[in-house]
Design a protein around this motif. Structure first.
Motif, short mmCIF file in Angstrom:
data_model
loop_
_atom_site.label_atom_id
_atom_site.label_comp_id
_atom_site.label_asym_id
_atom_site.label_seq_id
_atom_site.Cartn_x
_atom_site.Cartn_y
_atom_site.Cartn_z
N VAL A 71 0.86 -1.18 0.00
CA VAL A 71 0.00 0.00 0.00
C VAL A 71 0.90 1.23 0.00
N PHE A 72 0.86 1.97 -1.10
CA PHE A 72 1.69 3.17 -1.22
C PHE A 72 0.82 4.32 -1.67
N SER A 73 0.85 5.41 -0.93
CA SER A 73 0.09 6.60 -1.29
C SER A 73 1.06 7.67 -1.78
N VAL A 74 0.98 7.97 -3.05
CA VAL A 74 1.87 8.97 -3.61
C VAL A 74 1.58 10.35 -3.01
N LEU A 75 0.34 10.60 -2.64
CA LEU A 75 0.02 11.90 -2.02
C LEU A 75 0.67 12.03 -0.65
N ASP A 76 0.66 10.94 0.11
CA ASP A 76 1.35 10.96 1.41
C ASP A 76 2.85 11.13 1.22
N TRP A 77 3.40 10.50 0.19
CA TRP A 77 4.83 10.63 -0.08
C TRP A 77 5.17 12.09 -0.39
N TRP A 78 4.34 12.75 -1.21
CA TRP A 78 4.59 14.15 -1.55
C TRP A 78 4.45 15.07 -0.34
N LYS A 79 3.59 14.73 0.60
CA LYS A 79 3.46 15.56 1.80
C LYS A 79 4.78 15.63 2.54
N VAL A 80 5.48 14.52 2.60
CA VAL A 80 6.76 14.47 3.30
C VAL A 80 7.90 14.93 2.38
N ALA A 81 7.97 14.35 1.19
CA ALA A 81 9.09 14.62 0.28
C ALA A 81 9.03 16.02 -0.31
N GLY A 82 7.86 16.62 -0.36
CA GLY A 82 7.73 17.95 -0.94
C GLY A 82 8.53 18.99 -0.20
N THR A 83 8.68 18.81 1.10
CA THR A 83 9.50 19.76 1.87
C THR A 83 10.98 19.52 1.63
N ARG A 84 11.33 18.29 1.30
CA ARG A 84 12.74 17.97 1.03
C ARG A 84 13.15 18.37 -0.39
N TYR A 85 12.22 18.26 -1.32
CA TYR A 85 12.49 18.58 -2.73
C TYR A 85 11.53 19.66 -3.22
N PRO A 86 11.71 20.90 -2.81
CA PRO A 86 10.74 21.95 -3.17
C PRO A 86 10.67 22.23 -4.67
N THR A 87 11.78 22.17 -5.38
CA THR A 87 11.77 22.43 -6.82
C THR A 87 11.05 21.30 -7.55
N LEU A 88 11.35 20.07 -7.17
CA LEU A 88 10.67 18.92 -7.77
C LEU A 88 9.18 18.96 -7.48
N ARG A 89 8.81 19.42 -6.30
CA ARG A 89 7.40 19.54 -5.94
C ARG A 89 6.69 20.53 -6.87
N LYS A 90 7.36 21.65 -7.20
CA LYS A 90 6.75 22.63 -8.10
C LYS A 90 6.58 22.06 -9.50
N VAL A 91 7.59 21.33 -9.97
CA VAL A 91 7.51 20.71 -11.30
C VAL A 91 6.37 19.70 -11.33
N ALA A 92 6.30 18.85 -10.31
CA ALA A 92 5.24 17.83 -10.25
C ALA A 92 3.86 18.47 -10.17
N ARG A 93 3.74 19.54 -9.43
CA ARG A 93 2.46 20.23 -9.31
C ARG A 93 2.01 20.76 -10.66
N ASP A 94 2.96 21.31 -11.45
CA ASP A 94 2.62 21.81 -12.78
C ASP A 94 2.19 20.68 -13.71
N ILE A 95 2.89 19.55 -13.65
CA ILE A 95 2.58 18.44 -14.54
C ILE A 95 1.29 17.76 -14.14
N PHE A 96 1.11 17.47 -12.85
CA PHE A 96 -0.06 16.75 -12.40
C PHE A 96 -1.33 17.61 -12.41
N ALA A 97 -1.17 18.91 -12.61
CA ALA A 97 -2.34 19.80 -12.68
C ALA A 97 -2.99 19.75 -14.05
N ILE A 98 -2.35 19.12 -15.03
CA ILE A 98 -2.91 19.02 -16.37
C ILE A 98 -4.03 17.99 -16.35
N PRO A 99 -5.26 18.39 -16.67
CA PRO A 99 -6.36 17.43 -16.61
C PRO A 99 -6.24 16.37 -17.70
#
Length: 90
Positions: free
Chosen positions: A13-41
């Motif tokens: 059981v792996f939740s990518v959203l839970d992973w981003w909650k923790v890893a997003g603070t460690r990788y702020p630039t990657l978090r911004k890139v992922a947010r831009d990509i995953f925001a595309i419907p």
């Protein structure tokens, strides 16, 4: 830093959203890139349906099309259909 870190251990059981909650603070630039990509419907509409004139041409979402533009779109669709069928357009 992300590439230098090890892989996330496999779990059933792996939740990518839970992973981003923790890893997003460690990788702020990657978090911004992922947010831009995953925001595309994602679209589930087939391309044939997107360009189909079997339904309404004008709707509340397409109400800004001028009559000339509607004619251009319909003619273009007809020409493309005939071209795909191998018919020659005169």
């Amino acid at each position: 830093m992300y590439l230098a870190d090890g892989l996330v251990p496999y779990t059933e059981v792996f939740s990518v959203l839970d992973w981003w909650k923790v890893a997003g603070t460690r990788y702020p630039t990657l978090r911004k890139v992922a947010r831009d990509i995953f925001a595309i419907p994602v679209t589930t509409v087939a391309s044939e349906s997107a360009f189909s004139t079997s339904g309404r041409i004008l709707s509340e979402h397409r109400s800004r099309l001028t009559p000339d533009m509607v004619e251009v779109l319909m003619c273009s669709q007809d020409w493309l259909r005939n071209k795909c069928k191998g018919e020659q357009i005169m």
